[in-house]
Design a protein around this motif. Sequence first.
Motif, PDB file in Angstrom:
ATOM      1  N   HIS A 142      14.693 -12.386   0.835  1.00  0.00           N
ATOM      2  CA  HIS A 142      13.844 -12.181  -0.498  1.00  0.00           C
ATOM      3  C   HIS A 142      12.431 -12.377  -0.153  1.00  0.00           C
ATOM      4  N   LEU A 143      11.987 -12.808   0.947  1.00  0.00           N
ATOM      5  CA  LEU A 143      10.429 -12.822   1.307  1.00  0.00           C
ATOM      6  C   LEU A 143      10.181 -11.410   1.471  1.00  0.00           C
ATOM      7  N   ALA A 144      10.738 -10.458   1.654  1.00  0.00           N
ATOM      8  CA  ALA A 144      10.530  -9.024   1.539  1.00  0.00           C
ATOM      9  C   ALA A 144       9.298  -8.634   0.396  1.00  0.00           C
ATOM     10  N   ARG A 145       9.802  -9.338  -0.537  1.00  0.00           N
ATOM     11  CA  ARG A 145       9.184  -9.108  -1.902  1.00  0.00           C
ATOM     12  C   ARG A 145       7.574  -9.437  -1.670  1.00  0.00           C
ATOM     13  N   LEU A 146       7.316 -10.163  -0.941  1.00  0.00           N
ATOM     14  CA  LEU A 146       5.993 -10.535  -0.739  1.00  0.00           C
ATOM     15  C   LEU A 146       5.168  -9.592   0.089  1.00  0.00           C
ATOM     16  N   ALA A 147       5.560  -8.723   0.606  1.00  0.00           N
ATOM     17  CA  ALA A 147       4.822  -7.610   1.548  1.00  0.00           C
ATOM     18  C   ALA A 147       3.932  -6.764   0.769  1.00  0.00           C
ATOM     19  N   PRO A 148       4.040  -6.572  -0.411  1.00  0.00           N
ATOM     20  CA  PRO A 148       2.928  -5.916  -1.035  1.00  0.00           C
ATOM     21  C   PRO A 148       1.725  -6.737  -1.374  1.00  0.00           C
ATOM     22  N   LEU A 149       2.013  -8.015  -1.206  1.00  0.00           N
ATOM     23  CA  LEU A 149       0.829  -8.753  -1.652  1.00  0.00           C
ATOM     24  C   LEU A 149       0.052  -9.138  -0.263  1.00  0.00           C
ATOM     25  N   VAL A 150       0.731  -8.810   0.911  1.00  0.00           N
ATOM     26  CA  VAL A 150      -0.121  -8.707   2.212  1.00  0.00           C
ATOM     27  C   VAL A 150      -1.129  -7.314   2.207  1.00  0.00           C
ATOM     28  N   ALA A 151      -0.511  -6.321   1.585  1.00  0.00           N
ATOM     29  CA  ALA A 151      -1.230  -4.917   1.620  1.00  0.00           C
ATOM     30  C   ALA A 151      -2.302  -4.860   0.731  1.00  0.00           C
ATOM     31  N   GLU A 152      -2.151  -5.925  -0.690  1.00  0.00           N
ATOM     32  CA  GLU A 152      -3.130  -6.037  -1.668  1.00  0.00           C
ATOM     33  C   GLU A 152      -4.209  -6.499  -0.853  1.00  0.00           C
ATOM     34  N   ALA A 153      -3.965  -7.960  -0.350  1.00  0.00           N
ATOM     35  CA  ALA A 153      -5.191  -8.812   0.261  1.00  0.00           C
ATOM     36  C   ALA A 153      -5.774  -7.861   1.493  1.00  0.00           C
ATOM     37  N   ALA A 154      -4.905  -7.303   2.314  1.00  0.00           N
ATOM     38  CA  ALA A 154      -5.962  -6.198   3.288  1.00  0.00           C
ATOM     39  C   ALA A 154      -6.580  -5.378   2.820  1.00  0.00           C
ATOM     40  N   ARG A 155      -6.275  -4.776   1.527  1.00  0.00           N
ATOM     41  CA  ARG A 155      -7.198  -3.883   0.903  1.00  0.00           C
ATOM     42  C   ARG A 155      -8.504  -4.521   0.595  1.00  0.00           C
ATOM     43  N   HIS A 156      -8.545  -5.812   0.345  1.00  0.00           N
ATOM     44  CA  HIS A 156      -9.607  -6.407   0.040  1.00  0.00           C
ATOM     45  C   HIS A 156     -10.215  -7.063   1.000  1.00  0.00           C
ATOM     46  N   GLU A 157     -10.175  -6.785   2.270  1.00  0.00           N
ATOM     47  CA  GLU A 157     -10.523  -7.197   3.701  1.00  0.00           C
ATOM     48  C   GLU A 157     -10.278  -8.681   3.892  1.00  0.00           C
ATOM     49  N   ASP A 158      -9.102  -9.209   3.430  1.00  0.00           N
ATOM     50  CA  ASP A 158      -8.675 -10.466   4.032  1.00  0.00           C
ATOM     51  C   ASP A 158      -8.389 -10.434   5.512  1.00  0.00           C
ATOM     52  N   ALA A 159      -9.135 -11.074   6.325  1.00  0.00           N
ATOM     53  CA  ALA A 159      -8.790 -10.915   7.684  1.00  0.00           C
ATOM     54  C   ALA A 159      -7.537 -11.199   8.152  1.00  0.00           C
ATOM     55  N   VAL A 160      -6.949 -12.304   7.537  1.00  0.00           N
ATOM     56  CA  VAL A 160      -5.313 -12.696   7.993  1.00  0.00           C
ATOM     57  C   VAL A 160      -4.291 -11.696   7.535  1.00  0.00           C
TER      58      VAL A 160
END
Length: 468
Positions: free
Chosen positions: A367-385
């Motif tokens: 179920h952790l897979a559901r968090l993947a879109p959050l990483v994409a969203e943060a990356a779009r806002h230039e979160d380095a991590v």
Amino acid sequence: MNNDLNQDSDLVRKRVRDQMRDPVRDRDLVVGLDAGGTRTRAVLASAVDGRVLGQGVAGPGNALTVPVPLLTDHLAEAVARAVPEADRARVVAVAGGFAGAAETSPDEPGRLNALAALTAALRRLGIAADSVGVSSDIEAAFASAPGAPADGLALVAGTGVVAMRIRDRRCAVTVGGDGWLLGDDGGGFWIGRSAVRAALRMADGRGGPTTLADAVGRALGVPIGALPYAEDRPYAEDLPYGGPAGPAGLGGLDGEGGLGGVGGRDGVGSPSGAGGRDGGGSPSDAGGPNGVGSRDGVESPRSGGDGPNPAVGPVSADASASASVSASGASRPARERLPAEPEWSPDRRAAYRMHLLPAVMAEPPIHLARLAPLVAEAARHEDAVARAILDEAADHLLEPVRALAPREGERIVATGGLLGPEGPLTALLSERLKAFGLTLDWVADGCRGAVALARLGHGGPPPTSRTT
């Protein structure tokens, strides 16, 4: 004499009626099926040119996890909705791509289940097709690429990851697909787990600041007061980019609410339907023979709808969707809006971990897979991590492709939301594949390929035109 004249008149009238009749209705028809873990889709098409004439949707079609009687019901329902009763006598060929099915041996359980259920469903509907074929959902997806290719590489990147070499439209070699516990690096589960790890590292001081701590904490129900940027202000005002990444699954990787569906056609993450060979995974994704995964989780980033989706490809780093480009940083200025180190007291950090860890452990790991879109969203806002997580994920996706020893210019047919037109890894992986002279052709699912396989089963030439 009069009888002869009457007979001649009847023949003339019959010829006129035949000429006026809708020509499509006089052609042989074929049916293609894409049977996954959450739904079964049937498409009625012309055997001559592959033009879609009808479609129907029913319940899950995983050949390993859905009991044969229920699978028969779902297949019959989908086909009945796609094929009007008056047209059923003209169906000459049927082909289905089934999650959990393969043709690795004559007695492969998933294939036998699929064939038994499909045969029974067609008999129930009075469809006596000359050709009835069963393949895996990945083989059908590969055939969905323009021209219904017979040979090449298939890459599935959704909740899990698997690559295949296809020869003569059958899987010849498989790399990956070992499930979330043993493999599937770079897939949706891996990305979601990496997000939680980054959040925990920030909380205990091992890692630097990242908006993922807020996004992950919010998605998993951590109290606002324990979040790193919360303070006493509303949550949306505290995020450096002005608002939350949204609930898990935002934007989704599977077009049905995101990878959070947990993805995939089976709701637990697998085109094999909760599937795989042991019911816990999927030969195609987070699953593999023993995993719990999905390609589809990940069916596609499409916005939904029951109609067949055409292939979209080739997808290159230059032509990929803006979401992917943004995730890689290519479309933004060369600067990073890193969040400042918050005033996150030891007590609040402890409270964060106290709530986050039980929330993670309370659900199946996949179920952790559901968090993947959050990483994409943060990356779009230039979160380095977040950007580093996606970069590493793309490196992992390259590994199974390289293991198949691709030849320069060889076709790679990709499916799964991570590599779709708006997938977060599309541009990143495409850039890496340039070194091998390779490009991606993305397809949404296996319906188009199943139609192509049905037409081939009827003895037609290899399809060269779109069927949707």
